[in-house]
Design a protein around this motif. Structure first.
Motif, PDB file in Angstrom:
ATOM      1  N   HIS A  32       9.243  -4.188  -5.195  1.00 57.78           N
ATOM      2  CA  HIS A  32       8.250  -5.193  -5.557  1.00 57.78           C
ATOM      3  C   HIS A  32       7.994  -5.195  -7.055  1.00 57.78           C
ATOM      4  CE1 HIS A  32       6.970  -6.547  -1.599  1.00 57.78           C
ATOM      5  NE2 HIS A  32       6.903  -5.294  -1.187  1.00 57.78           N
ATOM      6  N   ARG A  33       7.526  -6.352  -7.543  1.00 58.83           N
ATOM      7  CA  ARG A  33       7.042  -6.476  -8.900  1.00 58.83           C
ATOM      8  C   ARG A  33       5.558  -6.112  -8.936  1.00 58.83           C
ATOM      9  NH1 ARG A  33       9.911 -12.316  -9.303  1.00 58.83           N
ATOM     10  NH2 ARG A  33       8.911 -12.378  -7.260  1.00 58.83           N
ATOM     11  N   VAL A  34       5.054  -5.813 -10.136  1.00 61.32           N
ATOM     12  CA  VAL A  34       3.659  -5.383 -10.264  1.00 61.32           C
ATOM     13  C   VAL A  34       2.712  -6.443  -9.720  1.00 61.32           C
ATOM     14  CG1 VAL A  34       1.811  -4.854 -11.901  1.00 61.32           C
ATOM     15  CG2 VAL A  34       4.040  -3.806 -12.190  1.00 61.32           C
ATOM     16  N   ARG A  35       2.947  -7.708 -10.071  1.00 60.60           N
ATOM     17  CA  ARG A  35       2.012  -8.739  -9.636  1.00 60.60           C
ATOM     18  C   ARG A  35       1.972  -8.871  -8.116  1.00 60.60           C
ATOM     19  NH1 ARG A  35       6.108 -11.852 -12.111  1.00 60.60           N
ATOM     20  NH2 ARG A  35       7.245 -13.261 -10.723  1.00 60.60           N
ATOM     21  N   GLU A  36       3.086  -8.584  -7.456  1.00 58.32           N
ATOM     22  CA  GLU A  36       3.093  -8.619  -5.993  1.00 58.32           C
ATOM     23  C   GLU A  36       2.283  -7.460  -5.416  1.00 58.32           C
ATOM     24  OE1 GLU A  36       7.544 -10.639  -5.694  1.00 58.32           O
ATOM     25  OE2 GLU A  36       7.301  -8.469  -5.579  1.00 58.32           O
ATOM     26  N   LEU A  37       2.381  -6.305  -6.047  1.00 55.43           N
ATOM     27  CA  LEU A  37       1.601  -5.156  -5.601  1.00 55.43           C
ATOM     28  C   LEU A  37       0.113  -5.379  -5.855  1.00 55.43           C
ATOM     29  CD1 LEU A  37       4.000  -2.389  -6.923  1.00 55.43           C
ATOM     30  CD2 LEU A  37       3.601  -2.973  -4.527  1.00 55.43           C
ATOM     31  N   VAL A  38      -0.211  -6.002  -6.988  1.00 51.71           N
ATOM     32  CA  VAL A  38      -1.606  -6.330  -7.278  1.00 51.71           C
ATOM     33  C   VAL A  38      -2.164  -7.253  -6.204  1.00 51.71           C
ATOM     34  CG1 VAL A  38      -3.099  -7.598  -8.887  1.00 51.71           C
ATOM     35  CG2 VAL A  38      -1.429  -5.953  -9.762  1.00 51.71           C
ATOM     36  N   ARG A  39      -1.377  -8.253  -5.827  1.00 53.52           N
ATOM     37  CA  ARG A  39      -1.818  -9.205  -4.803  1.00 53.52           C
ATOM     38  C   ARG A  39      -1.959  -8.530  -3.443  1.00 53.52           C
ATOM     39  NH1 ARG A  39       1.620 -12.784  -5.894  1.00 53.52           N
ATOM     40  NH2 ARG A  39       3.219 -12.268  -4.370  1.00 53.52           N
ATOM     41  N   SER A  40      -1.009  -7.682  -3.084  1.00 55.53           N
ATOM     42  CA  SER A  40      -1.051  -7.027  -1.782  1.00 55.53           C
ATOM     43  C   SER A  40      -2.221  -6.056  -1.671  1.00 55.53           C
ATOM     44  CB  SER A  40       0.262  -6.268  -1.529  1.00 55.53           C
ATOM     45  OG  SER A  40       1.352  -7.157  -1.471  1.00 55.53           O
ATOM     46  N   LEU A  41      -2.485  -5.313  -2.755  1.00 58.21           N
ATOM     47  CA  LEU A  41      -3.539  -4.299  -2.707  1.00 58.21           C
ATOM     48  C   LEU A  41      -4.919  -4.882  -3.000  1.00 58.21           C
ATOM     49  CD1 LEU A  41      -1.018  -2.421  -2.786  1.00 58.21           C
ATOM     50  CD2 LEU A  41      -2.367  -0.877  -4.216  1.00 58.21           C
ATOM     51  N   GLY A  42      -4.959  -6.039  -3.688  1.00 60.79           N
ATOM     52  CA  GLY A  42      -6.245  -6.604  -4.054  1.00 60.79           C
ATOM     53  C   GLY A  42      -6.978  -5.769  -5.080  1.00 60.79           C
ATOM     54  N   GLU A  43      -6.221  -5.081  -5.944  1.00 64.29           N
ATOM     55  CA  GLU A  43      -6.793  -4.224  -6.975  1.00 64.29           C
ATOM     56  C   GLU A  43      -6.421  -4.770  -8.358  1.00 64.29           C
ATOM     57  OE1 GLU A  43      -8.791  -1.874  -6.372  1.00 64.29           O
ATOM     58  OE2 GLU A  43      -8.421  -1.219  -4.316  1.00 64.29           O
ATOM     59  N   PRO A  44      -7.196  -4.426  -9.403  1.00 67.30           N
ATOM     60  CA  PRO A  44      -6.880  -4.892 -10.756  1.00 67.30           C
ATOM     61  C   PRO A  44      -5.504  -4.390 -11.216  1.00 67.30           C
ATOM     62  CG  PRO A  44      -9.098  -3.966 -10.668  1.00 67.30           C
ATOM     63  CD  PRO A  44      -8.435  -3.630  -9.363  1.00 67.30           C
ATOM     64  N   GLN A  45      -4.842  -5.182 -12.061  1.00 70.44           N
ATOM     65  CA  GLN A  45      -3.500  -4.820 -12.493  1.00 70.44           C
ATOM     66  C   GLN A  45      -3.486  -3.519 -13.274  1.00 70.44           C
ATOM     67  OE1 GLN A  45      -1.086  -7.932 -14.150  1.00 70.44           O
ATOM     68  NE2 GLN A  45       0.128  -6.515 -15.380  1.00 70.44           N
ATOM     69  N   ASN A  46      -4.515  -3.274 -14.089  1.00 71.67           N
ATOM     70  CA  ASN A  46      -4.499  -2.041 -14.875  1.00 71.67           C
ATOM     71  C   ASN A  46      -4.601  -0.814 -13.970  1.00 71.67           C
ATOM     72  OD1 ASN A  46      -7.170  -2.542 -14.161  1.00 71.67           O
ATOM     73  ND2 ASN A  46      -8.017  -1.783 -16.084  1.00 71.67           N
ATOM     74  N   LEU A  47      -5.328  -0.926 -12.855  1.00 69.82           N
ATOM     75  CA  LEU A  47      -5.439   0.194 -11.921  1.00 69.82           C
ATOM     76  C   LEU A  47      -4.119   0.427 -11.198  1.00 69.82           C
ATOM     77  CD1 LEU A  47      -7.378   2.278 -10.605  1.00 69.82           C
ATOM     78  CD2 LEU A  47      -7.759   0.574  -8.796  1.00 69.82           C
ATOM     79  N   VAL A  48      -3.494  -0.677 -10.759  1.00 69.92           N
ATOM     80  CA  VAL A  48      -2.206  -0.565 -10.074  1.00 69.92           C
ATOM     81  C   VAL A  48      -1.160   0.033 -11.015  1.00 69.92           C
ATOM     82  CG1 VAL A  48      -0.311  -1.893  -9.049  1.00 69.92           C
ATOM     83  CG2 VAL A  48      -2.680  -2.416  -8.435  1.00 69.92           C
ATOM     84  N   SER A  49      -1.125  -0.428 -12.258  1.00 72.12           N
ATOM     85  CA  SER A  49      -0.155   0.087 -13.226  1.00 72.12           C
ATOM     86  C   SER A  49      -0.390   1.565 -13.506  1.00 72.12           C
ATOM     87  CB  SER A  49      -0.243  -0.708 -14.532  1.00 72.12           C
ATOM     88  OG  SER A  49       0.120  -2.058 -14.322  1.00 72.12           O
ATOM     89  N   TYR A  50      -1.642   1.975 -13.563  1.00 72.38           N
ATOM     90  CA  TYR A  50      -1.965   3.387 -13.808  1.00 72.38           C
ATOM     91  C   TYR A  50      -1.408   4.268 -12.687  1.00 72.38           C
ATOM     92  CZ  TYR A  50      -4.808   7.644 -13.719  1.00 72.38           C
ATOM     93  OH  TYR A  50      -5.211   8.951 -13.658  1.00 72.38           O
ATOM     94  N   HIS A  51      -1.635   3.864 -11.447  1.00 72.55           N
ATOM     95  CA  HIS A  51      -1.169   4.680 -10.331  1.00 72.55           C
ATOM     96  C   HIS A  51       0.355   4.609 -10.175  1.00 72.55           C
ATOM     97  CE1 HIS A  51      -4.992   6.127  -8.872  1.00 72.55           C
ATOM     98  NE2 HIS A  51      -5.497   4.908  -8.985  1.00 72.55           N
ATOM     99  N   LEU A  52       0.955   3.477 -10.522  1.00 76.23           N
ATOM    100  CA  LEU A  52       2.416   3.409 -10.537  1.00 76.23           C
ATOM    101  C   LEU A  52       2.989   4.386 -11.557  1.00 76.23           C
ATOM    102  CD1 LEU A  52       3.148  -0.422 -10.240  1.00 76.23           C
ATOM    103  CD2 LEU A  52       3.838   1.350  -8.606  1.00 76.23           C
ATOM    104  N   ARG A  53       2.331   4.502 -12.701  1.00 75.67           N
ATOM    105  CA  ARG A  53       2.806   5.443 -13.725  1.00 75.67           C
ATOM    106  C   ARG A  53       2.749   6.876 -13.205  1.00 75.67           C
ATOM    107  NH1 ARG A  53       0.376   8.524 -17.357  1.00 75.67           N
ATOM    108  NH2 ARG A  53      -1.656   7.518 -17.102  1.00 75.67           N
TER     109      ARG A  53
END
Length: 250
Positions: A32-53
């Motif tokens: 998945h791309r980040v924006r798809e994960l953001v949409r699926s989780l319903g969380e802010p992009q910066n939070l999703v990117s932090y946990h992906l890192r």
């Protein structure tokens, strides 16, 4: 065996966080791309990117630039690394804990798609048919099929896996749109954007794998692609096996 005060294994500490567990769950079935994960989780992009890192730093998740849009990246879960970590986690708790393979069930129908149907998707088709001993209905197609399979793909399947596909010809996805499949798996970032819809609401997954024909290294690129596809196909087998006959054929 564990002892009082012994720290939990790294995998447990990484996976136990609710957001990271949801990311692992999403990536377990598809890239998945980040924006798809953001949409699926319903969380802010910066939070999703932090946990992906954190998951990338822990070696569980990798990222690869999209061949469709270089500004995008696809995130991929390393299931073999997760399997090793899970096995080590069980052993850390008690040596009697072992993962048992699921029993085979059903006869799933799977289609693999890429652009030319000359390398990635026919490799996946051949390997899934090989690993299931023919106990799966497998085909593949391309959005813009080539005239012939790429010689590098034919050679990789023959030399590495003993599979002969020299007589196979690329197929178009348009000729498959009337068929019902249980799983539709795209292996090309470009075809993911144009893959036709199939009847029956099949399960969709994306494997972001570069086109070996455009990679440097000649035949070695096809051998690498075949090895990655083989890993993903073997990881798909328990998913197919755990699907009940009723789920496979409603």
């Amino acid at each position: 065996m564990t002892f009082p005060g012994q720290a939990a294994p790294a995998f447990v500490r990484l996976a136990a966080h609710p957001v990271r567990w949801r990311l692992l769950s999403e990536l377990a079935t598809s890239d998945h791309r980040v924006r798809e994960l953001v949409r699926s989780l319903g969380e802010p992009q910066n939070l999703v990117s932090y946990h992906l890192r954190l998951l990338r730093d822990g070696g569980l998740v990798t990222a690869r630039r999209s061949s469709f849009d270089g500004r995008d990246s696809y995130y991929h879960l390393d299931l073999e690394r997760c399997a090793d970590a899970l096995a080590a986690t069980g052993a850390a708790l008690h040596p009697a804990l072992r993962l048992a393979p699921p029993a085979p069930a059903g006869r799933p129908r799977v289609v693999f798609a890429c652009t030319g149907n000359s390398a990635r998707s026919p490799i996946a088709e051949a390997l899934l048919r090989h690993h299931t001993g023919g106990h799966a209905e497998v085909t593949s197609g391309g959005s813009h099929p080539k005239e012939h399979l790429h010689p590098g793909a034919v050679r990789a399947l023959r030399e590495r896996y003993g599979i002969d596909v020299a007589g196979q010809r690329p197929r178009g996805l348009d000729g498959l749109t009337g068929r019902r499949f249980d799983y539709v798996i795209t292996l090309c970032d470009k075809v993911r954007e144009v893959c036709p819809e199939f009847p029956g609401r099949p399960r969709l997954a994306h494997w972001s794998i570069p086109d070996p024909a455009t990679e440097k290294g000649g035949y070695r690129a096809f051998a690498r692609a075949a090895a990655e596809i083989d890993t993903r196909v073997r990881q798909l087998l328990p998913v197919l096996a755990s699907t009940t006959e009723q789920e496979v054929r409603p």
